[in-house]
Design an enzyme around this catalytic site. Structure first.
Site, PDB file in Angstrom:
ATOM      1  N   HIS A  20      17.241   8.420 -47.779  1.00 15.00           N
ATOM      2  CA  HIS A  20      17.603   8.212 -49.185  1.00 15.00           C
ATOM      3  C   HIS A  20      16.371   7.867 -50.000  1.00 15.00           C
ATOM      4  O   HIS A  20      15.251   7.856 -49.477  1.00 15.00           O
ATOM      5  CB  HIS A  20      18.709   7.154 -49.299  1.00 15.00           C
ATOM      6  CG  HIS A  20      18.319   5.784 -48.805  1.00 15.00           C
ATOM      7  ND1 HIS A  20      17.345   5.021 -49.393  1.00 15.00           N
ATOM      8  CD2 HIS A  20      18.765   5.036 -47.757  1.00 15.00           C
ATOM      9  CE1 HIS A  20      17.223   3.864 -48.761  1.00 15.00           C
ATOM     10  NE2 HIS A  20      18.071   3.860 -47.758  1.00 15.00           N
ATOM     11  N   HIS A  23      13.584   5.511 -48.641  1.00 17.00           N
ATOM     12  CA  HIS A  23      12.673   6.112 -47.659  1.00 17.00           C
ATOM     13  C   HIS A  23      11.704   7.064 -48.352  1.00 17.00           C
ATOM     14  O   HIS A  23      10.521   7.135 -48.007  1.00 17.00           O
ATOM     15  CB  HIS A  23      13.459   6.887 -46.593  1.00 17.00           C
ATOM     16  CG  HIS A  23      14.485   6.054 -45.896  1.00 17.00           C
ATOM     17  ND1 HIS A  23      15.802   6.426 -45.802  1.00 17.00           N
ATOM     18  CD2 HIS A  23      14.389   4.856 -45.272  1.00 17.00           C
ATOM     19  CE1 HIS A  23      16.480   5.491 -45.149  1.00 17.00           C
ATOM     20  NE2 HIS A  23      15.638   4.525 -44.821  1.00 17.00           N
ATOM     21  N   CYS A 128      22.680  -9.398 -36.286  1.00 17.82           N
ATOM     22  CA  CYS A 128      23.143  -8.355 -37.213  1.00 17.82           C
ATOM     23  C   CYS A 128      22.664  -7.022 -36.664  1.00 17.82           C
ATOM     24  O   CYS A 128      21.458  -6.804 -36.534  1.00 17.82           O
ATOM     25  CB  CYS A 128      22.616  -8.552 -38.627  1.00 17.82           C
ATOM     26  SG  CYS A 128      22.971  -7.093 -39.654  1.00 17.82           S
ATOM     27  N   CYS A 131      20.450  -4.875 -39.073  1.00 18.46           N
ATOM     28  CA  CYS A 131      19.054  -5.322 -39.162  1.00 18.46           C
ATOM     29  C   CYS A 131      18.360  -5.262 -37.806  1.00 18.46           C
ATOM     30  O   CYS A 131      17.141  -5.322 -37.747  1.00 18.46           O
ATOM     31  CB  CYS A 131      18.935  -6.765 -39.629  1.00 18.46           C
ATOM     32  SG  CYS A 131      19.566  -7.114 -41.246  1.00 18.46           S
ATOM     33  N   CYS A 145      25.696 -11.491 -42.705  1.00 14.66           N
ATOM     34  CA  CYS A 145      24.271 -11.152 -42.768  1.00 14.66           C
ATOM     35  C   CYS A 145      23.829 -11.197 -44.236  1.00 14.66           C
ATOM     36  O   CYS A 145      24.509 -10.633 -45.091  1.00 14.66           O
ATOM     37  CB  CYS A 145      24.065  -9.750 -42.195  1.00 14.66           C
ATOM     38  SG  CYS A 145      22.538  -8.998 -42.763  1.00 14.66           S
ATOM     39  N   HIS A 148      23.146  -7.314 -45.309  1.00 14.14           N
ATOM     40  CA  HIS A 148      24.215  -6.315 -45.265  1.00 14.14           C
ATOM     41  C   HIS A 148      25.595  -6.859 -45.629  1.00 14.14           C
ATOM     42  O   HIS A 148      26.556  -6.095 -45.728  1.00 14.14           O
ATOM     43  CB  HIS A 148      24.255  -5.649 -43.877  1.00 14.14           C
ATOM     44  CG  HIS A 148      23.019  -4.866 -43.596  1.00 14.14           C
ATOM     45  ND1 HIS A 148      21.927  -5.394 -42.936  1.00 14.14           N
ATOM     46  CD2 HIS A 148      22.679  -3.606 -43.935  1.00 14.14           C
ATOM     47  CE1 HIS A 148      20.989  -4.486 -42.868  1.00 14.14           C
ATOM     48  NE2 HIS A 148      21.399  -3.401 -43.460  1.00 14.14           N
ATOM     49  N   LYS A 290      21.404  -3.360 -54.234  1.00 16.87           N
ATOM     50  CA  LYS A 290      20.497  -2.854 -53.214  1.00 16.87           C
ATOM     51  C   LYS A 290      20.955  -1.471 -52.736  1.00 16.87           C
ATOM     52  O   LYS A 290      22.138  -1.268 -52.477  1.00 16.87           O
ATOM     53  CB  LYS A 290      20.450  -3.823 -52.036  1.00 16.87           C
ATOM     54  CG  LYS A 290      19.336  -3.450 -51.092  1.00 16.87           C
ATOM     55  CD  LYS A 290      19.289  -4.285 -49.839  1.00 16.87           C
ATOM     56  CE  LYS A 290      18.371  -3.565 -48.870  1.00 16.87           C
ATOM     57  NZ  LYS A 290      18.674  -3.765 -47.503  1.00 16.87           N
ATOM     58  N   LYS A 293      22.376   2.734 -47.168  1.00 19.04           N
ATOM     59  CA  LYS A 293      23.226   3.782 -46.597  1.00 19.04           C
ATOM     60  C   LYS A 293      24.491   3.146 -46.034  1.00 19.04           C
ATOM     61  O   LYS A 293      25.590   3.640 -46.231  1.00 19.04           O
ATOM     62  CB  LYS A 293      22.482   4.483 -45.441  1.00 19.04           C
ATOM     63  CG  LYS A 293      21.254   5.220 -45.891  1.00 19.04           C
ATOM     64  CD  LYS A 293      20.509   5.831 -44.721  1.00 19.04           C
ATOM     65  CE  LYS A 293      19.808   4.797 -43.883  1.00 19.04           C
ATOM     66  NZ  LYS A 293      18.783   5.365 -42.993  1.00 19.04           N
TER      67      LYS A 293
HETATM   68  O1  ME8 Z   1      13.392  -0.953 -41.157  1.00 18.42           O
HETATM   69  N1  ME8 Z   1      13.663   0.487 -51.997  1.00 18.42           N
HETATM   70  O2  ME8 Z   1      13.877   1.297 -40.900  1.00 18.42           O
HETATM   71  P1  ME8 Z   1      14.762   1.601 -42.189  1.00 18.42           P
HETATM   72  C1  ME8 Z   1      12.445   0.737 -51.521  1.00 18.42           C
HETATM   73  N2  ME8 Z   1      13.077   1.208 -38.418  1.00 18.42           N
HETATM   74  N3  ME8 Z   1      12.198   1.056 -50.239  1.00 18.42           N
HETATM   75  C2  ME8 Z   1      13.224   1.137 -49.401  1.00 18.42           C
HETATM   76  C3  ME8 Z   1      14.547   0.893 -49.822  1.00 18.42           C
HETATM   77  C4  ME8 Z   1      14.734   0.559 -51.203  1.00 18.42           C
HETATM   78  N4  ME8 Z   1      15.925   0.335 -51.707  1.00 18.42           N
HETATM   79  N5  ME8 Z   1      15.366   1.044 -48.763  1.00 18.42           N
HETATM   80  C5  ME8 Z   1      14.581   1.387 -47.703  1.00 18.42           C
HETATM   81  C6  ME8 Z   1      13.375   0.083 -40.510  1.00 18.42           C
HETATM   82  N6  ME8 Z   1      13.290   1.449 -48.083  1.00 18.42           N
HETATM   83  C7  ME8 Z   1      12.646   0.110 -39.189  1.00 18.42           C
HETATM   84  C8  ME8 Z   1      11.154   0.148 -39.443  1.00 18.42           C
HETATM   85  S1  ME8 Z   1       8.615   0.226 -38.613  1.00 18.42           S
HETATM   86  C9  ME8 Z   1       7.785  -0.108 -37.186  1.00 18.42           C
HETATM   87  C10 ME8 Z   1      10.306   0.110 -38.207  1.00 18.42           C
HETATM   88  C11 ME8 Z   1      12.149   1.820 -47.244  1.00 18.42           C
HETATM   89  O3  ME8 Z   1      15.303   2.981 -41.989  1.00 18.42           O
HETATM   90  C12 ME8 Z   1      11.150   0.691 -47.123  1.00 18.42           C
HETATM   91  O4  ME8 Z   1       9.914   1.224 -46.718  1.00 18.42           O
HETATM   92  O5  ME8 Z   1      15.719   0.505 -42.455  1.00 18.42           O
HETATM   93  C13 ME8 Z   1      11.737  -0.110 -45.994  1.00 18.42           C
HETATM   94  O6  ME8 Z   1      10.793  -0.972 -45.405  1.00 18.42           O
HETATM   95  C14 ME8 Z   1      12.162   0.995 -45.045  1.00 18.42           C
HETATM   96  O7  ME8 Z   1      12.630   2.044 -45.923  1.00 18.42           O
HETATM   97  C15 ME8 Z   1      13.234   0.565 -44.054  1.00 18.42           C
HETATM   98  O8  ME8 Z   1      13.683   1.693 -43.355  1.00 18.42           O
END
Ligand code: ME8
Length: 481
Positions: A20, A23, A128, A131, A145, A148, A290, A293
């Site tokens: 989304h 990311h 959670c 998370c 949490c 979430h 926030k 997904k």
């Molecule tokens: O945390 N605004 O993966 P994840 C801005 N797998 N950036 C956002 C966002 C938002 N609303 N939502 C998500 C994980 N992001 C782990 C990471 S790394 C070794 C492991 C972005 O799929 C932002 O970069 O939950 C956030 O840190 C990341 O997506 C979390 O992605």
């Protein structure tokens, strides 16, 4: 090679659903910075990928009646497709289920174990799954949490612990010596204060599910997903001479703690160098909530691009609309307003109007008097401070200067070919500087004006008088708001 390299990473995302806007944000900014550093003449390695182990993925796959591998093989291509649609040009896409990564994780666990940093104990806590972490009672929001807003699960298990407590002083010393490691500055004091209060040892293994990397010293446990995931940054470049350590781990503020505390402690334990900087950007909200997904509040990548039918326009918006590091609220109207106002009316008009006039009147080479109006050094400084919005602001102020110059000199009346040369040469500079942000738009301009975009040394090479300049299709189409 070391000084002249730039190794940048995004978080590896959980492929438990399609990507989304959140990311897209981190990935687009990483792409812009990777391209910018390439233009500076550095050898760049840009890593992104997917975080595929752990309970969250195992549970989601089960709910869909699939085995985890089958489930992932369906979703991981969606991330690659998304990045392609957004003109993201990564060097490598890592998956934590890659055998080469799994063997690095095992090697690191063994090293840390041999160094006496891992021991067996008991853990009971509130977990959670979204998370993939434990919370304490006081972290919870009405028993849910805090992120979430869902109930946490009480889990109790035999687990291996990593001696995080032992690293408290070493971490504090490291932060002191490397003040920009935790960036931006406004986020570092909170982390450092929490570390000062003391660190508990960290549970780094699980027995309640088996979707993970087995511990090399006890295969009845799998590694905690964060131990596994963080080492992706190392395993991707382990065999690439000179790239380690990373210059920039770009992350969202939600996962700064993992990157600023666990990550350097793990690296200290296994004797590897620590990245130069972890930068945590802010969060986008959607209707002030926030984006998530799991709570059904998200905008997918195709939907994002469809707003203006231009990936470059979205890239521009994400970099320009909010100072990097701050939070922002996303709205389609704001995207359309910038698209029509800045990209179409300012940049698009400058380019098509100039090309049209040149097609009729031609150009005559001369000294470009507009050059001292573009603040290249300031733009470079902003980019090295990750102030992308300010860099774009300066570039667009220069676009205004060019539009005003044409308006004032009226070359359509005077037929002044020198004025047209000056503006065309300025368009060349603009498109070279904009390439990292809007690569396909810049490439269209360079074709239309007959120059090439190689690196920033091209900024000093004036436009060739014999360039064949042609009027062509509009760079951007007007979007109804
Ligand atoms: O945390 N605004 O993966 P994840 C801005 N797998 N950036 C956002 C966002 C938002 N609303 N939502 C998500 C994980 N992001 C782990 C990471 S790394 C070794 C492991 C972005 O799929 C932002 O970069 O939950 C956030 O840190 C990341 O997506 C979390 O992605």
């Amino acid at each position: 090679m070391k000084e002249n390299k730039f190794y940048i990473t995004t978080p590896i995302y959980y492929p438990n659903d399609v990507p989304h806007i959140g990311h897209a944000y981190t990935t687009v900014v990483a792409d812009v910075l990777a391209r910018w550093n390439k233009m500076l003449g550095k050898k760049v390695f840009f890593l992104t990928g997917t975080d595929e182990h752990g309970k969250k993925i195992a549970d989601t796959a089960r709910r869909e009646g699939k085995n985890p591998q089958e489930f992932l093989n369906n979703l991981v291509p969606k991330f690659k497709e998304a990045w392609k649609k957004l003109n993201v040009d990564y060097s490598y896409f890592i998956r934590t289920t890659d055998k080469s990564h799994e063997s690095v994780v095992k090697e690191m666990l063994q090293k840390s174990f041999d160094n006496g940093d891992i021991y067996l104990g008991d853990y009971e806590g509130l977990y959670c799954v979204d998370c993939e972490r434990y919370y304490t009672e006081k972290d919870l929001d009405n028993g849910n949490c805090p992120i979430h807003k869902k109930p946490v699960e009480k889990l109790s298990e035999k687990t291996y612990f990593f001696k995080l407590s032992k690293y408290k002083d070493k971490l504090l010393e490291f932060y002191e010596k490397n003040p920009s490691f935790i960036s931006p500055k406004k986020r570092s004091s909170e982390i450092i204060n929490r570390v000062r209060e003391g660190l508990k040892d960290l549970s780094i293994s699980r027995t309640s599910f088996d979707w993970g990397v087995p511990l090399p010293f006890d295969d009845s446990h799998v590694a905690y997903v964060w131990f596994d995931a963080l080492f992706n940054y190392y395993s991707a470049v382990k065999d690439k001479n000179g790239f380690w350590p990373a210059d920039l781990n770009l992350v969202g503020k939600d996962i700064l703690w993992f990157h600023a505390v666990y990550w350097p402690a793990f690296l200290m334990s296994v004797g590897l160098e620590i990245p130069k900087m972890v930068f945590a950007h802010g969060f986008w909200t959607l209707d002030s909530e926030k984006i998530s997904k799991s709570r059904g509040k998200a905008i997918g990548i195709s939907e994002l691009i469809a707003i203006t039918d231009s990936a470059d326009s979205i890239r521009y918006f994400l970099c320009r609309a909010v100072p990097f590091g701050d939070d922002g609220d996303f709205s389609k109207d704001a995207v359309i307003k910038r698209h029509n106002g800045e990209l179409l009316n300012k940049l698009g008009n400058l380019v098509s109007r100039t090309a049209g006039l040149i097609e009729k009147k031609g150009i005559e080479k001369c000294k470009n008097s507009l050059l001292d109006k573009i603040k290249i050094e300031e733009i470079e400084r902003y980019m090295s401070n990750l102030e992308l919005d300010k860099a774009l602001n300066d570039i667009f102020s220069f676009i205004d200067v060019c539009n005003e110059y044409i308006q004032e000199k009226k070359p359509w009346e005077t037929g002044d070919k020198k004025v047209l040369y000056e503006v065309a040469d300025s368009i060349r500079l603009i498109s070279i500087l904009l390439w990292p942000f809007m690569p396909s738009t810049s490439e269209k301009i360079s074709k239309q004006f007959g120059f090439s975009i190689d690196d920033f040394s091209g900024l000093d090479k004036p436009l060739d008088e014999n360039s064949k300049i042609i009027k062509s299709e509009f760079l951007f189409n007007r979007v109804e708001d």
